[in-house]
Design an enzyme around this catalytic site. Structure first.
Site, PDB file in Angstrom:
ATOM      1  N   ASP A   1       0.824  -1.221   0.000  1.00 53.95           N
ATOM      2  CA  ASP A   1       0.000   0.000   0.000  1.00 53.95           C
ATOM      3  C   ASP A   1       0.854   1.264   0.000  1.00 53.95           C
ATOM      4  O   ASP A   1       2.063   1.233   0.275  1.00 53.95           O
ATOM      5  CB  ASP A   1      -0.953   0.007   1.202  1.00 53.95           C
ATOM      6  CG  ASP A   1      -0.244   0.053   2.537  1.00 53.95           C
ATOM      7  OD1 ASP A   1       0.779  -0.644   2.704  1.00 53.95           O
ATOM      8  OD2 ASP A   1      -0.700   0.797   3.426  1.00 53.95           O
TER       9      ASP A   1
ATOM     10  N   GLU B   1       0.023  -0.938   5.585  1.00 55.03           N
ATOM     11  CA  GLU B   1       1.052  -0.544   6.541  1.00 55.03           C
ATOM     12  C   GLU B   1       0.935   0.928   6.894  1.00 55.03           C
ATOM     13  O   GLU B   1       1.383   1.348   7.957  1.00 55.03           O
ATOM     14  CB  GLU B   1       2.442  -0.836   5.950  1.00 55.03           C
ATOM     15  CG  GLU B   1       3.602  -0.703   6.944  1.00 55.03           C
ATOM     16  CD  GLU B   1       4.221   0.696   7.019  1.00 55.03           C
ATOM     17  OE1 GLU B   1       5.025   0.922   7.926  1.00 55.03           O
ATOM     18  OE2 GLU B   1       3.890   1.579   6.172  1.00 55.03           O
TER      19      GLU B   1
END
Lengths: 356, 356
Positions: B75, B129
């Site tokens: 991400d 994250e």
């Protein structure tokens, strides 16, 4: 529902206080009470009545040498589960009992029972004193019907616990700003923390020694307080801005410009932005109608520390005092109440003055 | 749309970086990228592939003496008008280029081009994250499939600009509270101003001298910062409460309990409430697989100051390092970019290590 302000009620300021308290009139919801007050005033042949929104004006026109104003606001702060009123011994409990339906009761009692006063009287029952200034009924009258306020002297029936509270202090809101440089908190040394910098602003507030000023025998205690602080970007960011909101209460020997200069001196080195202010009012105790009123009350006046609408009269050059039966320390409190004895004393004093 | 991760792309970590950057994958929107990564891994006969949400695990099982993890998050932070990628000279610009699709590209390149590594490898491509910890793919794997993480050593491909950043600092959020007594600001002396009292809290922050701690040759710089401050009731009220939010970054020689004790010492006399914390991770450079990796990199390790997911490996007793081509100072910046040379260097280093 029938108008609760019947002749039986109007004749007794204590009974009238309860009746007024029992008509809820939180700011912006004063229509019912204003309608009833208008109705009973309009029935008095000695009064000319006019209205602006939920503000009601009634005046005698007997051609007296002097005109005085008796003014009181009809609205209250929000109800705190303290309506309808209750009576315990000498105390009437309920929202608005002290601030200021007991004061309004004195004025409405006189308006409806004293057709031939010693001075011409303008009675003002106004809306929206407890909220933002732009709604204030007295302020709207000053803008739209300044002729209603023309007078030699004014008594504002705010709670003073039966003493004369003279003038009022000014109030000023300002924002003191610190700045810094953002950085990740894991590398904080790359940034400058604006909240840490606000420590110096708070230190000046802690170290501040307010003045005490005596004018016409009335002692004003100034004050400077942080009333808000805000800063922060995120939990992992050194913040680059912090603001401290301060409130200065200043004695009426300073005007607003001097008050703003004083704030800039106190916070020298920081950005200071004045966001709101209201001038104070000098006690005006040397004006002949004020001296006459003080003589009738027969007790030493004290300084009004909070800001009140007397400043609006002072701004128009009209000496004005605060005088009412409620205890100012109970204003806005859930346990708000007023002493029946103070209502009777107040009614007797005003009667002595105006029936003279 | 066809899978952009074709064999031609996978074979070149620079081309692969661009291809990965060009698949938007803001946190909670990683499905497309995770699907394509899964597809190409599943085509490799030497890998066993599994998936949890949008986290993809692939592992070799060659019966090697040691198992290592290569991990990277799929991400990115929200796009700042910086997609699709662009190339200027030696730089690839675009959201996620540094943090951390260039790192992900190294792992995916190795996974698909090195069928017979010197150590068994577990590749982890994980989701979420950049947002709240409860969504973190590596955290979810640790809870639901801890067997996927079993290994002797882990490399997290976070941006470190090609150096080894060892361990990580812990982070702790706490609220420091001051209290006072409410009063009207016109009678401020009846109250106690809680915002003024926060001046002493800010003073301790200003006077705070953070420790510098060296462990295994890595120097950690601690930090203690106010990251938020709030207080105030109304513009005419002396406030009775003020809160200062602080963030402590602590070296990995302290555990969370010791960090909380330290905060209580610093703010002795004030209420301190820890609201969130994450332990740091010791650098773990003395473990044999770490020493081997450092020897291949051939440069001195430095301390990781920010908190990273290496702490999740450390909590499982697995030595872990940060090593990736991106510049950590460009992470989350609109001008985020990565040097092509750093990608090639990183690919060569990892190849030297695992092809040995």
């Amino acid at each position: 529902m029938a108008n609760p302000l019947t002749p039986d009620v109007l004749v007794d300021p204590v009974v009238l206080t309860r009746a007024l308290v029992d008509v809820p009139s939180v700011s912006r919801a004063e229509k019912a009470i204003a309608d009833w007050v208008t109705e009973v005033l309009a029935q008095q042949p000695h009064l000319r009545v006019d209205r602006l929104g939920n503000t009601v004006m009634a005046r005698t026109d007997q051609g007296r040498a002097r005109r005085v104003v008796l003014a009181g606001h009809l609205d209250t702060v929000p109800v705190h589960d303290n309506l309808p009123s209750t009576v315990v011994d000498d105390l009437i409990y309920g929202c608005g009992s002290a601030d200021m339906k007991s004061g309004v009761a004195l004025a409405l009692h006189l308006a409806t029972t004293l057709p031939d006063p010693a001075h011409d009287v303008t009675y003002l029952f106004y809306e929206a004193e407890e909220i933002e200034s732009r709604y204030n009924g007295l302020g709207l009258v000053a803008e739209q019907h300044p002729e209603w306020l023309r007078a030699d002297f004014a008594v504002l029936l705010e709670p003073t616990y039966g003493v004369v509270e003279a003038g009022c202090q000014g109030t000023m809101q300002a924002t003191v700003r610190t700045s810094g440089r953002r950085a990740h908190t894991a590398r904080a040394w790359r940034g400058v923390n604006a909240i840490h910098a606000a420590g110096a602003v708070l230190r000046r507030l802690e170290d501040y020694r307010p003045r005490t000023v005596t004018i016409d025998g009335c002692t004003y205690r100034e004050g400077l307080n942080a009333v808000g602080v805000a800063g922060g970007v995120a939990g992992n960011v050194v913040p680059d801005e912090c603001t401290v909101q301060v409130n200065l209460r200043f004695a009426p020997d300073r005007d607003e410009k001097q008050a703003a200069e004083h704030l800039r001196e106190v916070f020298d080195g920081f950005g200071v932005e004045v966001t709101d202010s209201a001038a104070g009012a000098l006690p005006g105790l040397t004006a002949p109608p004020a001296r006459e009123f003080l003589a009738v009350v027969g007790a030493e006046p004290v300084a009004k520390l909070g800001w009140t609408d007397v400043a609006r009269f002072a701004a128009l050059g009209i000496p004005a005092l605060n005088y009412g039966p409620g205890d100012p320390l109970l204003a806005h409190a859930p346990e708000e109440h007023v002493e029946i004895g103070k209502i009777r004393d107040g009614a007797a004093t005003l009667h002595r003055w105006l029936a003279a």
